[in-house]
Design a protein around this motif. Sequence first.
Motif, mmCIF file in Angstrom:
data_model
loop_
_atom_site.group_PDB
_atom_site.id
_atom_site.type_symbol
_atom_site.label_atom_id
_atom_site.label_comp_id
_atom_site.label_asym_id
_atom_site.label_seq_id
_atom_site.Cartn_x
_atom_site.Cartn_y
_atom_site.Cartn_z
ATOM 1 N N VAL A 51 43.611 19.101 71.613
ATOM 2 C CA VAL A 51 43.428 19.869 70.384
ATOM 3 C C VAL A 51 43.538 18.891 69.220
ATOM 4 C CG1 VAL A 51 44.367 21.663 68.908
ATOM 5 C CG2 VAL A 51 44.312 22.004 71.364
ATOM 6 N N ARG A 52 42.490 18.813 68.405
ATOM 7 C CA ARG A 52 42.466 17.877 67.284
ATOM 8 C C ARG A 52 42.729 18.626 65.980
ATOM 9 N NH1 ARG A 52 37.202 14.413 67.054
ATOM 10 N NH2 ARG A 52 38.582 12.925 66.024
ATOM 11 N N PRO A 53 43.748 18.234 65.213
ATOM 12 C CA PRO A 53 44.006 18.878 63.928
ATOM 13 C C PRO A 53 43.038 18.387 62.857
ATOM 14 C CG PRO A 53 45.585 17.125 64.286
ATOM 15 C CD PRO A 53 44.730 17.179 65.518
ATOM 16 N N ILE A 54 42.548 19.299 62.045
ATOM 17 C CA ILE A 54 41.692 18.941 60.916
ATOM 18 C C ILE A 54 42.073 19.829 59.741
ATOM 19 C CG2 ILE A 54 39.719 18.231 62.340
ATOM 20 C CD1 ILE A 54 38.431 20.955 61.543
ATOM 21 N N TYR A 55 41.627 19.417 58.553
ATOM 22 C CA TYR A 55 41.805 20.264 57.388
ATOM 23 C C TYR A 55 40.587 21.144 57.199
ATOM 24 C CZ TYR A 55 46.102 18.635 55.237
ATOM 25 O OH TYR A 55 47.412 18.397 54.958
ATOM 26 N N VAL A 56 40.825 22.389 56.834
ATOM 27 C CA VAL A 56 39.746 23.326 56.523
ATOM 28 C C VAL A 56 40.022 23.914 55.142
ATOM 29 C CG1 VAL A 56 38.670 25.526 57.141
ATOM 30 C CG2 VAL A 56 39.250 23.894 58.929
ATOM 31 N N ARG A 57 38.998 23.976 54.305
ATOM 32 C CA ARG A 57 39.145 24.572 52.975
ATOM 33 C C ARG A 57 39.376 26.065 53.119
ATOM 34 N NH1 ARG A 57 41.015 22.268 48.604
ATOM 35 N NH2 ARG A 57 39.729 22.398 46.716
ATOM 36 N N VAL A 58 40.261 26.601 52.317
ATOM 37 C CA VAL A 58 40.528 28.034 52.357
ATOM 38 C C VAL A 58 40.733 28.532 50.932
ATOM 39 C CG1 VAL A 58 43.030 27.751 52.664
ATOM 40 C CG2 VAL A 58 41.932 29.858 53.426
ATOM 41 N N TYR A 59 40.293 29.759 50.700
ATOM 42 C CA TYR A 59 40.404 30.393 49.383
ATOM 43 C C TYR A 59 41.325 31.593 49.547
ATOM 44 C CZ TYR A 59 36.519 27.255 48.710
ATOM 45 O OH TYR A 59 35.739 26.126 48.671
ATOM 46 N N PRO A 60 42.618 31.402 49.243
ATOM 47 C CA PRO A 60 43.631 32.400 49.605
ATOM 48 C C PRO A 60 43.449 33.757 48.947
ATOM 49 C CG PRO A 60 44.563 30.711 48.167
ATOM 50 C CD PRO A 60 43.211 30.229 48.582
ATOM 51 N N SER A 61 42.753 33.800 47.808
ATOM 52 C CA SER A 61 42.561 35.081 47.122
ATOM 53 C C SER A 61 41.185 35.678 47.375
ATOM 54 C CB SER A 61 42.790 34.907 45.609
ATOM 55 O OG SER A 61 44.114 34.492 45.352
ATOM 56 N N GLY A 62 40.465 35.135 48.343
ATOM 57 C CA GLY A 62 39.172 35.699 48.710
ATOM 58 C C GLY A 62 38.165 35.603 47.577
ATOM 59 N N LYS A 63 37.645 36.753 47.155
ATOM 60 C CA LYS A 63 36.592 36.789 46.140
ATOM 61 C C LYS A 63 37.075 36.399 44.748
ATOM 62 C CE LYS A 63 33.663 40.366 48.239
ATOM 63 N NZ LYS A 63 33.051 41.703 48.042
ATOM 64 N N LEU A 64 38.368 36.415 44.518
ATOM 65 C CA LEU A 64 38.889 36.203 43.173
ATOM 66 C C LEU A 64 38.367 34.895 42.574
ATOM 67 C CD1 LEU A 64 40.887 37.462 41.078
ATOM 68 C CD2 LEU A 64 42.571 35.839 41.944
ATOM 69 N N ALA A 65 37.647 35.033 41.466
ATOM 70 C CA ALA A 65 37.077 33.875 40.757
ATOM 71 C C ALA A 65 36.158 33.047 41.648
ATOM 72 C CB ALA A 65 38.183 32.999 40.170
ATOM 73 N N GLY A 66 35.587 33.675 42.661
ATOM 74 C CA GLY A 66 34.757 32.951 43.619
ATOM 75 C C GLY A 66 33.617 32.183 42.982
ATOM 76 N N GLN A 67 32.949 32.798 41.994
ATOM 77 C CA GLN A 67 31.804 32.135 41.373
ATOM 78 C C GLN A 67 32.232 31.005 40.445
ATOM 79 O OE1 GLN A 67 30.035 35.590 39.627
ATOM 80 N NE2 GLN A 67 28.618 35.900 41.317
ATOM 81 N N VAL A 68 33.466 31.006 40.019
ATOM 82 C CA VAL A 68 33.993 29.927 39.185
ATOM 83 C C VAL A 68 34.459 28.773 40.072
ATOM 84 C CG1 VAL A 68 35.718 29.278 37.464
ATOM 85 C CG2 VAL A 68 34.713 31.571 37.412
ATOM 86 N N ILE A 69 35.196 29.094 41.116
ATOM 87 C CA ILE A 69 35.734 28.065 42.014
ATOM 88 C C ILE A 69 34.619 27.425 42.819
ATOM 89 C CG2 ILE A 69 37.366 27.609 43.877
ATOM 90 C CD1 ILE A 69 38.550 28.457 41.120
#
Length: 643
Positions: free
Chosen positions: A168-186
């Motif tokens: 099992v290889r660990p990697i980083y994955v991007r995550v947006y904890p608030s979901g849609k919140l400010a999605g178009q800005v972020i």
Amino acid sequence: MTSARVFKNLCNLWIALSIFALSATTHAQTPAPTPTPSPTATPMPEEETIIPTFETQKLARTYILDVPSPRGQITDRNGVSLAQNRLSYNLAINFPTPLDFSDTQTLSFVHEKIDTAGKLLGRKLRISDETILRHYRNRGIMPLEIAQNLNEAEYKEIKDNLPPDTIVRPIYVRVYPSGKLAGQVIGYTGKTGRNPDGIVDNHETLWPETEGREGLEQTFNDMLTGKHGEYKLTFDKDGRKTSEKLITPPEPGYNVVTTLDARLQELAEKALEAKAKRGAIVIVDPSNGDILALASWPTYDPNLFVPSISSERLKSLQNDPDIPLLPRAYRSAYPPGSTFKIAVGIAALESGAVYPDDRFECVPSIQIGNLTYHNWKKGDRGALNFVQALTESCDTWFYQAGIKTGAEPIIEWALKLGFGAKCGIPLRGEVEGRVPNDEYMKATHGRRLLNGDIANMSIGQGDIEVTPLQMAQAMGIIANGGTFYQTRLVQQVQTFDNQVVTAYQVRAKRTLDLSSETLDELRTGMINVVNGAGGTAHQASLDNVEVAGKTGTAQWGPKNKERTAAWFAGFLPTDHPQYAFAALYEGDVGSNMHGGSTAAPMVADVFKEIYKGEKVASRPQRREREVPEVRRAEPVEEEDESD
């Protein structure tokens, strides 16, 4: 524990796990004691050498492999994370060495591992034979990934039941904890490429990196990315590994701290979701130009793009008729309707063309040239002064006042308020809107601005276009008494331990020389719009704080596909403004709505929550001005309380 310490601990954990995984990879790829191992042979743990394939390694060589760095965070002004990383896991196969399987043995070996792993994970794993063979021939010293981004349940199931020769290889994955919140800005990220399958080369990354594709992720990509680490592998002339070492740890990317207030952003998006099929709400701090909310609807969840988005889902987003990928708050411009009467009023009063007590008849219609221009109300409202005309939003009053003022002062003050120019936020695709002048009219319509054009402009229709962000910016200038601050979306960029790398200071671009008399007239009229007897925005009124604003309704598009833009813009509290705002409701083709009945209630929903529980504010008596009695009046229906 601070977010910085959490982030640092996660980085350290990731580096340690990554080294362990790669070490396990090379350790497992040692030659077996027998010259020809079976496809299921398990290498002995004490063996430490590898023999790469002929294509990969001929002579003594040192490989320097790049270790991708964890991406920096994006936060709101209070440290609430809007984009961060989580530790994820990929399942991979280690090939036993020496790497002398035939094609048949290679496929048999991999298929067996895939079948076993698939049963443990509870899903079908599919990798083409061509991919398997290409990897084995070119880069057999590296693990072959067979499952990416294991979810929590899958990871728990497989971590203690790993089939032989799998890791099992660990990697980083991007995550947006608030979901849609400010999605178009972020915005969102995407992989810079697919998993490599060619011959292993120096300074290739251990796995594909991610890069910003939209929003702040894209604008600040270089700062968010960080610096690669370096992992060194050394082989002797026979292809035996002699050493492996992490010689340079990766440096995490910088964190971007925005001016957004996550709570205000959430309230704005909820108001849009509840009351608008399409629209935008922008809220700024009039004391410094900070953007507190930059909300558009509909929007999207950036997590859809993690770790990658399917072509079907992307096509669905792109083909959605409501265009969720379009940030309407700053990338769409609309005719401002009667909200633009504020700019016209400033031009009329500051130029001296109109005085506060000058009266024009608010009649149902007037003739300009060979055309008839109507008021939005059918009745004759009599002779009105500026405050009364702004309160009732009398179109025919503003036709007359605008023509008397002339195009030049109106255009000049519109530009001073920031219309017709980008606000300068660090997001790609911001539009500049339009304030039509003679040059534009000649190029577009073959004539200069005529009185009919000035009349149209005076009620925010015709060729003029503004963005919701520009409108909120203009309201901020009026709210603070005339200071035009540079609109700010990002406060600073800093390291994960809070050392400031780049700071974006509050900056006043210019001061508008607005007279106190003009400001008083404007504010009185805008307060009466919400709270006065003849106002058009009663649905924005709050019990415990006084709101000042202006409604607007405008049509745009070809006649057979005409749509309506319904606006409400203003500021609050009126005595010491903390917020300036603009709300836009984008209507369907043929729909009938007004700023007072659609946009104003959205603003009320937002600030009702913000000021919940506060004491009732006193309302200055100096601003209470009676709306004139109706002369030759027709009944005004309740549904008409909007513009």
